[in-house]
Design a protein around this motif. Structure first.
Motif: not given
Length: 269
Positions: A58, A78-79, A83, A90, A92, A117, A119
């Protein structure tokens, strides 16, 4: 066409080049994932989903450091949705295009009392230019990379664009490069170093010009006439660049919406 959207087009046209850059190992297969995620419409303007044999990449492109929905929260959203729908890992990546010292471009995680989270964040102005200069699919991003001599970098980019043997590819890469270089360089300098003739022959370049003309004319029509029927606006959007230029001049003499209808009936392709 925005800077962010140009990058989206690049990633979807050259997905393998972007995957090689952003993934830890080269994928055997890759495809652009056109998807509708549940819960709410996906904000798909400036992001790309690439699906390899065992994961989803992503990529989100950002010109500005901030957005209405904070980027960290959006990445978590989005994650979770990706998922849930695809049930694969995923990866990102948020790519910031324009140099800034705003604190938001250095945030690499969503964090709350109960959740963290993470990224990846790439700041283009910190990237080594060599990777981008030697890869046609990434070449339009090269003007945004780290350099101690920006003008020399743009000269190198121009030389590498000129070396592309396929004329259609050269036209498109030149058009992408001109747009993205505008985040860092004056337009006159870009035009000096990149062949304007090549760019003007590009289908992409022509599309950019056409959409710009459309936006200007539709804005003028909406200011002059109230509640224009959407079918009329759709007819305007179908006009060529040359016809849009003619309409822009004719608009000066319009007094009623019927004048527009008459003009379209006479001049449509």
């Amino acid at each position: 066409m925005s800077f962010d959207n140009v990058c989206k087009l690049l990633a979807e046209k050259y997905p393998l080049d972007f995957a090689r850059w952003l993934l830890p190992e080269e994928p055997r297969e890759i495809k652009v994932l056109k998807t509708e995620l549940s819960l709410e419409p996906i904000r798909a303007d400036f992001l790309t989903f690439l699906q390899t044999e065992n994961r989803i990449l992503h990529i989100e492109f950002q010109t500005k450091a901030t957005s209405k929905t904070p980027i960290p929260l959006r990445m978590l959203d989005y994650y979770v949705r990706l998922t849930r729908q695809y049930k694969v890992p995923v990866i990102q990546v948020v790519i910031f295009l324009q140099e800034t010292n705003e604190k938001e471009v250095f945030i690499e995680a969503y964090s709350s009392e109960t959740t963290i989270h993470r990224y990846r964040v790439i700041r283009m102005w910190e990237q080594d230019s060599a990777l981008f200069l030697n890869n046609p699919g990434l070449l339009p991003l090269a003007p945004l990379t780290h350099t101690n001599s920006p003008q020399s970098l743009l000269s190198q980019v121009s030389e590498n664009v000129a070396k592309i043997s396929d004329r259609e590819t050269k036209q498109d890469i030149a058009a992408y490069t001109e747009i993205l270089a505008g985040l860092r360089f004056e337009k006159n300098l870009i035009r000096q170093l990149l062949s304007e003739e090549i760019m003007q022959e590009s289908v992409i370049y022509q599309d950019i010009l056409q959409k710009g003309e459309q936006r200007t004319i539709i804005r003028q029509l909406n200011r002059r006439f109230i509640a224009i029927d959407s079918s009329l606006l759709d007819r305007v959007k179908m006009l060529t660049i040359e016809k849009l230029d003619d309409l822009a001049e004719a608009l000066l003499d319009f007094s009623e919406i019927s004048d527009l209808v008459t003009w379209l009936n006479l001049h449509e392709n």
